[in-house]
Design a protein around this motif. Sequence first.
Motif, short mmCIF file in Angstrom:
data_model
loop_
_atom_site.label_atom_id
_atom_site.label_comp_id
_atom_site.label_asym_id
_atom_site.label_seq_id
_atom_site.Cartn_x
_atom_site.Cartn_y
_atom_site.Cartn_z
N VAL A 1 -1.83 -12.00 -9.66
CA VAL A 1 -1.57 -11.51 -8.31
C VAL A 1 -0.08 -11.70 -7.99
O VAL A 1 0.46 -12.79 -8.15
N ASP A 2 0.56 -10.63 -7.55
CA ASP A 2 1.95 -10.70 -7.10
C ASP A 2 1.94 -10.68 -5.58
O ASP A 2 1.79 -9.62 -4.96
N LEU A 3 2.09 -11.83 -4.96
CA LEU A 3 2.01 -11.93 -3.51
C LEU A 3 3.13 -11.18 -2.81
O LEU A 3 2.96 -10.71 -1.68
N THR A 4 4.28 -11.08 -3.46
CA THR A 4 5.38 -10.32 -2.86
C THR A 4 4.99 -8.86 -2.71
O THR A 4 5.30 -8.22 -1.71
N GLU A 5 4.31 -8.32 -3.71
CA GLU A 5 3.85 -6.94 -3.64
C GLU A 5 2.80 -6.77 -2.55
O GLU A 5 2.75 -5.74 -1.87
N VAL A 6 1.96 -7.76 -2.37
CA VAL A 6 0.86 -7.66 -1.41
C VAL A 6 1.33 -7.95 0.01
O VAL A 6 0.98 -7.23 0.96
N LEU A 7 2.15 -8.99 0.19
CA LEU A 7 2.51 -9.48 1.52
C LEU A 7 3.92 -9.12 1.96
O LEU A 7 4.23 -9.22 3.15
N GLY A 8 4.78 -8.73 1.01
CA GLY A 8 6.12 -8.31 1.38
C GLY A 8 6.09 -7.00 2.16
O GLY A 8 5.14 -6.22 2.04
N LEU A 9 7.13 -6.76 2.94
CA LEU A 9 7.19 -5.56 3.78
C LEU A 9 7.74 -4.40 2.98
O LEU A 9 8.93 -4.36 2.64
N HIS A 10 6.88 -3.42 2.69
CA HIS A 10 7.29 -2.21 1.99
C HIS A 10 7.79 -1.18 2.99
O HIS A 10 7.45 -1.21 4.18
N TYR A 11 8.59 -0.26 2.48
CA TYR A 11 9.03 0.88 3.29
C TYR A 11 7.80 1.66 3.74
O TYR A 11 6.88 1.87 2.96
N PHE A 12 7.78 2.09 5.00
CA PHE A 12 6.54 2.62 5.58
C PHE A 12 6.08 3.94 4.95
O PHE A 12 4.93 4.33 5.11
N MET A 13 6.95 4.63 4.21
CA MET A 13 6.55 5.86 3.54
C MET A 13 6.09 5.60 2.10
O MET A 13 5.70 6.53 1.40
N ALA A 14 6.14 4.34 1.68
CA ALA A 14 5.70 3.98 0.33
C ALA A 14 4.19 3.80 0.30
O ALA A 14 3.58 3.42 1.31
N SER A 15 3.60 4.04 -0.85
CA SER A 15 2.14 3.95 -0.97
C SER A 15 1.63 2.53 -0.80
O SER A 15 0.47 2.33 -0.44
N ASP A 16 2.47 1.53 -1.07
CA ASP A 16 2.04 0.13 -0.98
C ASP A 16 2.22 -0.46 0.42
O ASP A 16 1.95 -1.64 0.62
N PHE A 17 2.70 0.35 1.37
CA PHE A 17 2.90 -0.17 2.72
C PHE A 17 1.57 -0.37 3.44
O PHE A 17 0.67 0.46 3.38
N HIS A 18 1.47 -1.52 4.15
CA HIS A 18 0.33 -1.79 5.02
C HIS A 18 0.89 -2.40 6.31
O HIS A 18 1.85 -3.16 6.30
N LEU A 19 0.26 -2.08 7.43
CA LEU A 19 0.76 -2.52 8.72
C LEU A 19 0.84 -4.04 8.84
O LEU A 19 1.76 -4.58 9.46
#
Length: 224
Positions: A30-48
């Motif tokens: 598990v990569d917590l940065t990928e899960v909990l880090g703030l992605h750009y809102f147009m990226a597929s990995d973004f979550h509110l």
Amino acid sequence: MNQMPPITKNLLIINVIFFLASLVAPKYGVDLTEVLGLHYFMASDFHLYQLVTYMFMHGGFAHLFFNMFALWMFGTTLERVFGPRRFLIYYMVCGLGAGLMQELVQYIEYVTVLSNYDSVNTGTSIIPMSVYLNLMTTVGASGAVYGILLGFGVLFPNQPLFIFPLPFPIKAKWFVAVYVVIELLMGLQANDGVAHFAHLGGMLFGFLLIVYWRKKYRNGNYTY
């Protein structure tokens, strides 16, 4: 730690727990940065929810240490002035504001530059744009901490601070002003991987919240 106000103390503990979890999680795939880090809102990995969780993640021990040191140094005083509930609201608003500012800056970058390309050449490989957008990830409590720094400067403008390596004290208001200028210049000129405009966003939202509280409680029992 027993003398520390409750919100400041618990924020320190939670940030340390998240950091330790980020070191252990890769052992379980598990990569917590990928899960909990703030992605750009147009990226597929973004979550509110990442607008909240990103501020409890850090990119390394030094990143964590300096943020937590500043939280302890200035947050302790600010919480005693605001009270626990209002200090927590202030901290979260500054962190959310920083995240929103970072999203805005990334959107401007995307519209003005990245949207013209289908891929990005990183120097070592060519990455499809959809993949590159997911790499635009922000972590750290810096936005909230910069908001706390701003709050301290507003509430205690003439408080002298001894800041290494300066051989003389500097008033809090000038210390904050210098930081604003530095962050603005670095944000406009540097490409160092640091979210300088997120720092400014945290300060801006903190300032607006203090102004709002001052007006709201001007005739009441609260100073802020």
